[in-house]
Design a protein around this motif. Sequence first.
Motif, PDB file in Angstrom:
ATOM      1  N   GLN A 204      79.756 -13.630 -77.119  1.00 29.20           N
ATOM      2  CA  GLN A 204      80.472 -12.519 -77.597  1.00 29.20           C
ATOM      3  C   GLN A 204      79.805 -11.225 -77.446  1.00 29.20           C
ATOM      4  O   GLN A 204      80.475 -10.136 -77.315  1.00 29.20           O
ATOM      5  CB  GLN A 204      80.824 -12.719 -79.133  1.00 29.20           C
ATOM      6  CG  GLN A 204      81.749 -14.155 -79.408  1.00 29.20           C
ATOM      7  CD  GLN A 204      82.315 -14.274 -80.681  1.00 29.20           C
ATOM      8  OE1 GLN A 204      83.383 -14.994 -80.873  1.00 29.20           O
ATOM      9  NE2 GLN A 204      81.440 -14.036 -81.615  1.00 29.20           N
ATOM     10  N   THR A 205      78.498 -11.096 -77.933  1.00 26.90           N
ATOM     11  CA  THR A 205      77.929  -9.970 -77.640  1.00 26.90           C
ATOM     12  C   THR A 205      77.821  -9.325 -76.085  1.00 26.90           C
ATOM     13  O   THR A 205      77.935  -8.361 -76.075  1.00 26.90           O
ATOM     14  CB  THR A 205      76.304 -10.419 -77.915  1.00 26.90           C
ATOM     15  OG1 THR A 205      76.170 -10.537 -79.540  1.00 26.90           O
ATOM     16  CG2 THR A 205      75.501  -8.835 -77.906  1.00 26.90           C
ATOM     17  N   ARG A 206      77.520 -10.227 -75.443  1.00 27.48           N
ATOM     18  CA  ARG A 206      77.559  -9.888 -74.014  1.00 27.48           C
ATOM     19  C   ARG A 206      79.120  -9.608 -73.411  1.00 27.48           C
ATOM     20  O   ARG A 206      78.971  -8.786 -72.504  1.00 27.48           O
ATOM     21  CB  ARG A 206      76.885 -11.100 -73.181  1.00 27.48           C
ATOM     22  CG  ARG A 206      75.568 -11.293 -73.296  1.00 27.48           C
ATOM     23  CD  ARG A 206      74.851 -12.509 -72.310  1.00 27.48           C
ATOM     24  NE  ARG A 206      73.632 -12.849 -72.996  1.00 27.48           N
ATOM     25  CZ  ARG A 206      72.492 -12.047 -72.508  1.00 27.48           C
ATOM     26  NH1 ARG A 206      72.515 -11.231 -71.726  1.00 27.48           N
ATOM     27  NH2 ARG A 206      71.298 -12.710 -72.786  1.00 27.48           N
ATOM     28  N   ALA A 207      79.839 -10.338 -74.040  1.00 26.92           N
ATOM     29  CA  ALA A 207      81.184  -9.933 -73.394  1.00 26.92           C
ATOM     30  C   ALA A 207      81.862  -8.580 -74.042  1.00 26.92           C
ATOM     31  O   ALA A 207      82.600  -7.981 -73.141  1.00 26.92           O
ATOM     32  CB  ALA A 207      82.400 -10.928 -73.999  1.00 26.92           C
ATOM     33  N   PHE A 208      81.292  -8.148 -74.922  1.00 27.25           N
ATOM     34  CA  PHE A 208      81.733  -6.869 -75.387  1.00 27.25           C
ATOM     35  C   PHE A 208      80.919  -5.742 -75.356  1.00 27.25           C
ATOM     36  O   PHE A 208      81.157  -4.292 -75.279  1.00 27.25           O
ATOM     37  CB  PHE A 208      82.117  -7.033 -77.039  1.00 27.25           C
ATOM     38  CG  PHE A 208      83.447  -7.539 -77.337  1.00 27.25           C
ATOM     39  CD1 PHE A 208      84.617  -6.868 -77.315  1.00 27.25           C
ATOM     40  CD2 PHE A 208      83.536  -9.038 -77.557  1.00 27.25           C
ATOM     41  CE1 PHE A 208      85.889  -7.618 -77.587  1.00 27.25           C
ATOM     42  CE2 PHE A 208      84.498  -9.760 -77.655  1.00 27.25           C
ATOM     43  CZ  PHE A 208      85.702  -8.846 -77.753  1.00 27.25           C
ATOM     44  N   PHE A 209      79.716  -5.758 -75.280  1.00 26.57           N
ATOM     45  CA  PHE A 209      78.645  -4.957 -75.099  1.00 26.57           C
ATOM     46  C   PHE A 209      77.818  -5.033 -73.482  1.00 26.57           C
ATOM     47  O   PHE A 209      77.735  -6.291 -73.193  1.00 26.57           O
ATOM     48  CB  PHE A 209      77.395  -5.058 -76.127  1.00 26.57           C
ATOM     49  CG  PHE A 209      78.091  -4.582 -77.478  1.00 26.57           C
ATOM     50  CD1 PHE A 209      77.822  -3.143 -78.266  1.00 26.57           C
ATOM     51  CD2 PHE A 209      78.742  -5.532 -78.121  1.00 26.57           C
ATOM     52  CE1 PHE A 209      78.293  -3.189 -79.273  1.00 26.57           C
ATOM     53  CE2 PHE A 209      79.194  -5.239 -79.648  1.00 26.57           C
ATOM     54  CZ  PHE A 209      78.939  -3.999 -80.223  1.00 26.57           C
ATOM     55  N   ASP A 210      77.055  -4.075 -73.279  1.00 26.00           N
ATOM     56  CA  ASP A 210      76.424  -4.351 -72.109  1.00 26.00           C
ATOM     57  C   ASP A 210      75.222  -4.975 -72.422  1.00 26.00           C
ATOM     58  O   ASP A 210      74.476  -4.797 -73.656  1.00 26.00           O
ATOM     59  CB  ASP A 210      76.031  -2.891 -71.529  1.00 26.00           C
ATOM     60  CG  ASP A 210      75.345  -3.094 -70.226  1.00 26.00           C
ATOM     61  OD1 ASP A 210      76.193  -2.751 -69.150  1.00 26.00           O
ATOM     62  OD2 ASP A 210      74.086  -3.148 -69.918  1.00 26.00           O
ATOM     63  N   ASP A 211      74.396  -5.722 -71.334  1.00 27.37           N
ATOM     64  CA  ASP A 211      73.154  -6.429 -71.723  1.00 27.37           C
ATOM     65  C   ASP A 211      71.983  -5.641 -72.253  1.00 27.37           C
ATOM     66  O   ASP A 211      71.095  -6.080 -72.686  1.00 27.37           O
ATOM     67  CB  ASP A 211      72.625  -7.079 -70.550  1.00 27.37           C
ATOM     68  CG  ASP A 211      73.348  -8.313 -70.403  1.00 27.37           C
ATOM     69  OD1 ASP A 211      74.182  -8.691 -71.054  1.00 27.37           O
ATOM     70  OD2 ASP A 211      73.055  -9.115 -69.166  1.00 27.37           O
ATOM     71  N   ALA A 212      72.224  -4.232 -72.085  1.00 27.17           N
ATOM     72  CA  ALA A 212      71.178  -3.089 -72.618  1.00 27.17           C
ATOM     73  C   ALA A 212      71.007  -3.351 -73.941  1.00 27.17           C
ATOM     74  O   ALA A 212      69.986  -2.797 -74.536  1.00 27.17           O
ATOM     75  CB  ALA A 212      71.873  -1.834 -72.048  1.00 27.17           C
ATOM     76  N   LEU A 213      71.945  -3.805 -74.702  1.00 28.02           N
ATOM     77  CA  LEU A 213      71.774  -3.971 -76.020  1.00 28.02           C
ATOM     78  C   LEU A 213      70.555  -4.714 -76.577  1.00 28.02           C
ATOM     79  O   LEU A 213      70.017  -4.652 -77.415  1.00 28.02           O
ATOM     80  CB  LEU A 213      73.146  -4.422 -76.727  1.00 28.02           C
ATOM     81  CG  LEU A 213      73.095  -4.752 -78.304  1.00 28.02           C
ATOM     82  CD1 LEU A 213      72.806  -3.317 -78.932  1.00 28.02           C
ATOM     83  CD2 LEU A 213      74.492  -5.230 -78.692  1.00 28.02           C
ATOM     84  N   TYR A 214      70.355  -5.809 -75.583  1.00 28.19           N
ATOM     85  CA  TYR A 214      69.343  -6.854 -75.921  1.00 28.19           C
ATOM     86  C   TYR A 214      68.101  -6.030 -75.431  1.00 28.19           C
ATOM     87  O   TYR A 214      66.992  -6.325 -76.105  1.00 28.19           O
ATOM     88  CB  TYR A 214      69.571  -7.922 -74.896  1.00 28.19           C
ATOM     89  CG  TYR A 214      70.289  -9.040 -75.515  1.00 28.19           C
ATOM     90  CD1 TYR A 214      70.220  -9.564 -76.629  1.00 28.19           C
ATOM     91  CD2 TYR A 214      71.510  -9.247 -74.899  1.00 28.19           C
ATOM     92  CE1 TYR A 214      70.991 -10.544 -77.384  1.00 28.19           C
ATOM     93  CE2 TYR A 214      72.277 -10.522 -75.451  1.00 28.19           C
ATOM     94  CZ  TYR A 214      72.045 -10.836 -76.644  1.00 28.19           C
ATOM     95  OH  TYR A 214      72.994 -11.829 -77.216  1.00 28.19           O
ATOM     96  N   LYS A 215      68.087  -5.102 -74.888  1.00 30.41           N
ATOM     97  CA  LYS A 215      66.776  -4.257 -74.339  1.00 30.41           C
ATOM     98  C   LYS A 215      66.510  -3.420 -75.367  1.00 30.41           C
ATOM     99  O   LYS A 215      65.333  -3.061 -75.878  1.00 30.41           O
ATOM    100  CB  LYS A 215      66.861  -3.335 -73.065  1.00 30.41           C
ATOM    101  CG  LYS A 215      67.168  -4.279 -71.718  1.00 30.41           C
ATOM    102  CD  LYS A 215      67.455  -3.388 -70.651  1.00 30.41           C
ATOM    103  CE  LYS A 215      67.694  -4.292 -69.508  1.00 30.41           C
ATOM    104  NZ  LYS A 215      67.881  -3.428 -68.134  1.00 30.41           N
ATOM    105  N   GLU A 216      67.586  -2.940 -76.157  1.00 30.19           N
ATOM    106  CA  GLU A 216      67.274  -2.095 -77.384  1.00 30.19           C
ATOM    107  C   GLU A 216      67.075  -2.829 -78.520  1.00 30.19           C
ATOM    108  O   GLU A 216      66.408  -2.349 -79.746  1.00 30.19           O
ATOM    109  CB  GLU A 216      68.526  -1.060 -77.759  1.00 30.19           C
ATOM    110  CG  GLU A 216      68.794  -0.305 -76.430  1.00 30.19           C
ATOM    111  CD  GLU A 216      67.608   0.561 -75.726  1.00 30.19           C
ATOM    112  OE1 GLU A 216      66.787   0.951 -76.511  1.00 30.19           O
ATOM    113  OE2 GLU A 216      67.386   0.844 -74.726  1.00 30.19           O
TER     114      GLU A 216
END
Length: 509
Positions: A204-216
């Motif tokens: 769900q995280t990857r579907a709604f947000f860019d993978d850049a969220l995991y970098k941050e």
Amino acid sequence: MLVGDSTNHSAQIFGAVAAGWLGWYTWKFFISPLLYRDEPKELPYLIPCKIRISLLDLSLYANNTLRKRFGNDPWAVTIMGESLYVIPSAEDVLAVYRAPKTLDFDPFIKEMLSKYGITAETASKMFDTLPGQTKNWMETMIENFKTQMHPGEKLDHVQTRLLGFIDHSLVWGRLHGRMVLEDGGNERVVSLYNWSEVVIVDAQTRAFFDDALYKECPDLLAQFQIYEDEAWKLPMDLPDFATKALRSSKINIESGLRRYLKLSRDERPNDSWLIDILCKDMDKLGLEEDQKVYVLFSFYRVMNANAYKLVFWIISYLLFHPQLMEELKVEIEPAFRDGNHSTPDLSFLFDSCPLLASICEEVLRLTNWPIGTRTVQTDTIIGGKKLRQGRKLLMPYRAMHFDPAVFGADATAFNPKRFIMKKTLVTHKSYRPFGGAAHYCPGRYIARREVQMFTAVMLMRFEITLLEGEGPGNRSHFPKMDDTLPSGGIQVPSKGEDLIVRVRPSKAV
């Protein structure tokens, strides 16, 4: 003072208190109901202004405890000195839905937003309709949620991404991390709850947000798990020392979201349409940075709070009903046209697997504890009873889900084919797993499909068995549900009631 005098004085005080209490009790629960027959009867309690009933106790309707006393009429209850109305009837719930102005949901939303740190000033901006506008910011955002999550091109896009990420994650080579308790090479001992949470929340995280969220926020999933484990404390206004883990995990996630919001649109090109317009509209509203972060966090939490729990309960029920599991495998197998480790035919899975759909609905019915709430803005009549201005009303939907008149004499039991035998149940007015009316959960379409796909893919790609206990005859027991406080959504298992399973990759067929 003589001993006798002291005793007489104490007796006089006791007698006066007893007489006062008897007078209060007689007036409150005997005389007043006779004089004010047009108002809901109140559940008696012994001590004024003390807790008589918790939100949990409203679920006793499921066992007819309170239904025998009040029937389907609205009734009242005092919680912490506050008198609330309870609306148990499906017909009366519909009447509540038809009066959105006099029975208002907004105060509840504002109260919940405040738990996430959103100030009264920000809430005012969100809910005030400016001159020349027909809708306030919150109403516009609700419409945006529906645009993204209701059937259409925007839902198709995010759903394809979400289901693709689930398909990508549910493979043997990616079964690692904190959900794996023992790794024996071709066999692993796994926490079913953690496995469900990691796969679903990540997808769900990857579907709604860019993978850049995991970098941050590299430890986003771990921090969210901590927050979810502690989230039961959120509505209780506990002191800081009792909420350290809750606050710490929230701060960590918010720090990542703050850095994410500072990225340019080009640096997060895979944001969903909903996240993109949410961020733009917060800018237009003139929210401060911290308030933007709190709003985004509240969305992230609500988005991820339920689906993984439902998956956990579905798989748990199947593991304790092995014959049903085998029957379900037979039904879903044709969806995996290129072998059981292939990507399933989603059209077949969603349109030609009635047992799969029925099981998911039945588990949703049993494990979901939704409670609708409204604030009475003006005196109004519901179910023939006058509801007074300023009081709150509760709609314990779970009670409706156990009504034997609708769901049958076995309403409290797990019946996997209930929604096959009576197809109209899924749209029945007494079945409210996602609420209703203007605040009908817009995520219900994608939620149903992701849990169905997860269930099907897990069953086909893995051999999952219960972990036997250490002692002779000590077999795993079905997880106990934490019923200490309704969550408003899918309930969690009690502490120590996670289901530990043995997992092997299924043989390729």
